[in-house]
Motif scaffolding. Structure first.
Motif, PDB file in Angstrom:
ATOM      1  N   ASP A 185       0.805  -1.227   0.000  1.00 32.92           N
ATOM      2  CA  ASP A 185       0.000   0.000   0.000  1.00 32.92           C
ATOM      3  C   ASP A 185       0.835   1.273   0.000  1.00 32.92           C
ATOM      4  N   TYR A 186       2.157   1.152   0.161  1.00 29.39           N
ATOM      5  CA  TYR A 186       3.020   2.325   0.300  1.00 29.39           C
ATOM      6  C   TYR A 186       3.667   2.743  -1.020  1.00 29.39           C
ATOM      7  N   GLY A 187       3.506   1.941  -2.052  1.00 30.93           N
ATOM      8  CA  GLY A 187       4.171   2.240  -3.313  1.00 30.93           C
ATOM      9  C   GLY A 187       5.658   1.999  -3.278  1.00 30.93           C
ATOM     10  N   HIS A 188       6.111   1.145  -2.355  1.00 31.33           N
ATOM     11  CA  HIS A 188       7.539   0.806  -2.262  1.00 31.33           C
ATOM     12  C   HIS A 188       7.854  -0.337  -3.222  1.00 31.33           C
ATOM     13  N   PRO A 189       9.043  -0.304  -3.836  1.00 36.91           N
ATOM     14  CA  PRO A 189      10.042   0.769  -3.775  1.00 36.91           C
ATOM     15  C   PRO A 189       9.656   1.928  -4.673  1.00 36.91           C
ATOM     16  N   ASP A 190      10.025   3.129  -4.275  1.00 33.22           N
ATOM     17  CA  ASP A 190       9.695   4.324  -5.040  1.00 33.22           C
ATOM     18  C   ASP A 190      10.511   4.340  -6.341  1.00 33.22           C
ATOM     19  N   GLN A 191       9.874   4.770  -7.412  1.00 34.37           N
ATOM     20  CA  GLN A 191      10.556   4.802  -8.705  1.00 34.37           C
ATOM     21  C   GLN A 191      11.776   5.720  -8.668  1.00 34.37           C
ATOM     22  N   PHE A 192      11.709   6.764  -7.867  1.00 34.29           N
ATOM     23  CA  PHE A 192      12.836   7.691  -7.733  1.00 34.29           C
ATOM     24  C   PHE A 192      14.068   6.949  -7.217  1.00 34.29           C
ATOM     25  N   THR A 193      13.858   6.057  -6.251  1.00 30.33           N
ATOM     26  CA  THR A 193      14.962   5.257  -5.724  1.00 30.33           C
ATOM     27  C   THR A 193      15.485   4.288  -6.772  1.00 30.33           C
ATOM     28  N   LEU A 194      14.580   3.621  -7.472  1.00 33.63           N
ATOM     29  CA  LEU A 194      14.987   2.677  -8.507  1.00 33.63           C
ATOM     30  C   LEU A 194      15.773   3.376  -9.616  1.00 33.63           C
ATOM     31  N   ASP A 195      15.352   4.591  -9.961  1.00 35.01           N
ATOM     32  CA  ASP A 195      16.058   5.339 -11.009  1.00 35.01           C
ATOM     33  C   ASP A 195      17.486   5.662 -10.594  1.00 35.01           C
ATOM     34  N   LYS A 196      17.676   6.037  -9.326  1.00 37.88           N
ATOM     35  CA  LYS A 196      19.024   6.358  -8.848  1.00 37.88           C
ATOM     36  C   LYS A 196      19.933   5.127  -8.906  1.00 37.88           C
ATOM     37  N   LEU A 197      19.383   3.975  -8.596  1.00 36.10           N
ATOM     38  CA  LEU A 197      20.164   2.741  -8.671  1.00 36.10           C
ATOM     39  C   LEU A 197      20.497   2.402 -10.117  1.00 36.10           C
ATOM     40  N   ALA A 198      19.516   2.562 -11.006  1.00 34.26           N
ATOM     41  CA  ALA A 198      19.729   2.243 -12.418  1.00 34.26           C
ATOM     42  C   ALA A 198      20.770   3.169 -13.040  1.00 34.26           C
ATOM     43  N   GLU A 199      20.728   4.440 -12.684  1.00 38.54           N
ATOM     44  CA  GLU A 199      21.684   5.402 -13.230  1.00 38.54           C
ATOM     45  C   GLU A 199      23.120   5.032 -12.888  1.00 38.54           C
ATOM     46  N   ARG A 200      23.313   4.311 -11.803  1.00 39.78           N
ATOM     47  CA  ARG A 200      24.652   3.930 -11.357  1.00 39.78           C
ATOM     48  C   ARG A 200      24.982   2.481 -11.713  1.00 39.78           C
ATOM     49  N   ASN A 201      24.115   1.859 -12.521  1.00 37.22           N
ATOM     50  CA  ASN A 201      24.334   0.476 -12.955  1.00 37.22           C
ATOM     51  C   ASN A 201      24.483  -0.483 -11.784  1.00 37.22           C
ATOM     52  N   ILE A 202      23.699  -0.239 -10.734  1.00 31.84           N
ATOM     53  CA  ILE A 202      23.706  -1.108  -9.558  1.00 31.84           C
ATOM     54  C   ILE A 202      22.665  -2.208  -9.766  1.00 31.84           C
ATOM     55  N   ALA A 203      23.097  -3.445  -9.687  1.00 35.02           N
ATOM     56  CA  ALA A 203      22.167  -4.564  -9.831  1.00 35.02           C
ATOM     57  C   ALA A 203      21.177  -4.557  -8.661  1.00 35.02           C
ATOM     58  N   VAL A 204      19.904  -4.727  -8.950  1.00 36.63           N
ATOM     59  CA  VAL A 204      18.861  -4.633  -7.927  1.00 36.63           C
ATOM     60  C   VAL A 204      18.148  -5.970  -7.776  1.00 36.63           C
ATOM     61  N   TYR A 205      18.018  -6.409  -6.519  1.00 36.28           N
ATOM     62  CA  TYR A 205      17.257  -7.610  -6.183  1.00 36.28           C
ATOM     63  C   TYR A 205      16.153  -7.208  -5.219  1.00 36.28           C
ATOM     64  N   ARG A 206      14.966  -7.761  -5.425  1.00 35.49           N
ATOM     65  CA  ARG A 206      13.796  -7.385  -4.627  1.00 35.49           C
ATOM     66  C   ARG A 206      13.079  -8.642  -4.149  1.00 35.49           C
ATOM     67  N   THR A 207      12.721  -8.657  -2.876  1.00 36.17           N
ATOM     68  CA  THR A 207      12.039  -9.839  -2.351  1.00 36.17           C
ATOM     69  C   THR A 207      10.654 -10.006  -2.959  1.00 36.17           C
ATOM     70  N   ASP A 208      10.001  -8.906  -3.369  1.00 37.26           N
ATOM     71  CA  ASP A 208       8.669  -9.055  -3.964  1.00 37.26           C
ATOM     72  C   ASP A 208       8.734  -9.709  -5.330  1.00 37.26           C
ATOM     73  N   LYS A 209       9.863  -9.578  -6.028  1.00 30.97           N
ATOM     74  CA  LYS A 209      10.019 -10.173  -7.350  1.00 30.97           C
ATOM     75  C   LYS A 209      10.873 -11.433  -7.325  1.00 30.97           C
ATOM     76  N   ASP A 210      11.887 -11.459  -6.472  1.00 30.21           N
ATOM     77  CA  ASP A 210      12.871 -12.543  -6.484  1.00 30.21           C
ATOM     78  C   ASP A 210      12.705 -13.540  -5.347  1.00 30.21           C
ATOM     79  N   GLY A 211      11.879 -13.220  -4.340  1.00 29.13           N
ATOM     80  CA  GLY A 211      11.736 -14.111  -3.196  1.00 29.13           C
ATOM     81  C   GLY A 211      12.922 -13.987  -2.255  1.00 29.13           C
ATOM     82  N   ILE A 212      13.385 -15.117  -1.736  1.00 29.03           N
ATOM     83  CA  ILE A 212      14.548 -15.133  -0.851  1.00 29.03           C
ATOM     84  C   ILE A 212      15.794 -14.856  -1.680  1.00 29.03           C
ATOM     85  N   ILE A 213      16.634 -13.947  -1.193  1.00 27.60           N
ATOM     86  CA  ILE A 213      17.847 -13.558  -1.912  1.00 27.60           C
ATOM     87  C   ILE A 213      19.046 -13.948  -1.052  1.00 27.60           C
ATOM     88  N   THR A 214      19.942 -14.737  -1.614  1.00 28.38           N
ATOM     89  CA  THR A 214      21.060 -15.288  -0.857  1.00 28.38           C
ATOM     90  C   THR A 214      22.382 -14.874  -1.483  1.00 28.38           C
TER      91      THR A 214
END
Length: 302
Positions: free
Chosen positions: A256-285
């Motif tokens: 209900d919070y709109g997390h993660p915010d697109q503004f945050t995702l954009d900052k990560l993408a601009e720096r070519n930082i690989a992103v993992y998310r529990t809502d999409k990827d499940g458990i991340i090890t």
């Protein structure tokens, strides 16, 4: 550079097949299972550092294991997550927690901890000097008291006395008083060999600025993004100081919070930082021998 891991039988539906990616100068694709990703020798002894970011929805819980069969838990999700986390710890071979860290007293971080404390021996508890007028917070204090434990105050500059070649230090909170409970979050940096991980809890912009001004070394290969990827954390200045190669966001599906915010995702993408998310990827090890870092993702049966 690929590495082989000691095989062991897959022993739980919690830990299914993974996609494994090597996090080094380049990211190489491989396929493996979590049994292989948790490297153990024939005596059942963990040989590498393994960081499990659990899928607990719109909440946080992170298990860290390191040689020789040491473990810590950062946060315990919501109250209903306690049984799932305790079962995961059991299947991961955790018989005792060297330390348990409650980053701050919001229910989505401490909710499952009373149950976990009742189920698994804990040697040390760390919490920031922050309180909450809630039933779950009182339950946590009661569980700590019932086990005869005392609370160590988590604050910037405190080193954790850990065995096994791993170092861990709190970088925050650096202040004594905040209007927002999230800013009290205990921020932990761990290092094993050359590999560095930064765990932000729900720390936001205020805490980030204090860390930047402190002159502490904030660099990390992997960062657990603060406050579920919301817009009130993860400033550009902070990211540029940390310089991570990978970021992980603990966040609930369709929250209900709109997390993660697109503004945050954009900052990560601009720096070519690989992103993992529990809502999409499940458990991340994540697993590291102190040089290379591998990351795998799996769905839980929670």
């Amino acid at each position: 550079m690929r590495r082989r891991f000691a095989r062991r039988p897959r022993n739980s539906a919690i830990m299914p097949m993974l996609v494994v990616i090597v996090l080094a100068i380049v990211w190489l694709l491989a396929t493996n299972s979590i049994g292989q990703s948790t490297s153990v020798n024939q005596a059942g002894i963990i040989e590498d550092v393994v960081v499990h970011v659990l899928d607990v929805g719109q909440a946080d819980s992170i298990l860290i294991q390191w040689p020789t069969n040491h473990a810590m838990l950062i946060d315990g999700g919501n109250r209903d997550d306690g049984r799932f986390i305790a079962k995961y710890l059991e299947q991961a071979g955790v018989q005792q927690l060297d330390c348990l860290i409650a980053t701050h007293p919001h229910e989505d971080h401490i909710g499952g901890l009373p149950y976990i404390i009742e189920q698994i021996p804990v040697k040390a508890v760390y919490m920031p000097e922050a309180t909450a007028n809630t039933k779950i917070y009182e339950d946590l204090l009661d569980a700590i008291k019932d086990k005869g434990l005392r609370i160590n105050i988590a604050k910037a500059g405190l080193l954790l006395p850990l065995d096994g070649g791993i170092s861990a230090a709190f970088l925050a909170p650096a202040g004594d008083k905040y209007e927002d409970l999230n800013q009290y979050s205990a921020v932990l940096k761990i290092q094993y060999g050359q590999a560095r991980f930064l765990f932000m809890g729900d720390a936001g912009l205020v805490s980030e600025q204090q860390m930047l001004k402190s002159g502490q070394d904030l660099t990390a290969d992997v960062v657990k993004i603060g406050h579920h990827g919301s817009a009130d954390a993860t400033s550009e200045e902070f990211l540029d100081a940390v310089r991570p190669r990978a970021a992980v966001i603990s966040v609930g599906r369709d929250n209900d919070y709109g997390h993660p915010d697109q503004f945050t995702l954009d900052k990560l993408a601009e720096r070519n930082i690989a992103v993992y998310r529990t809502d999409k990827d499940g458990i991340i090890t994540f697993m590291t021998d102190g040089k290379d870092i591998e990351v795998g993702t799996s769905r839980s049966d929670k």
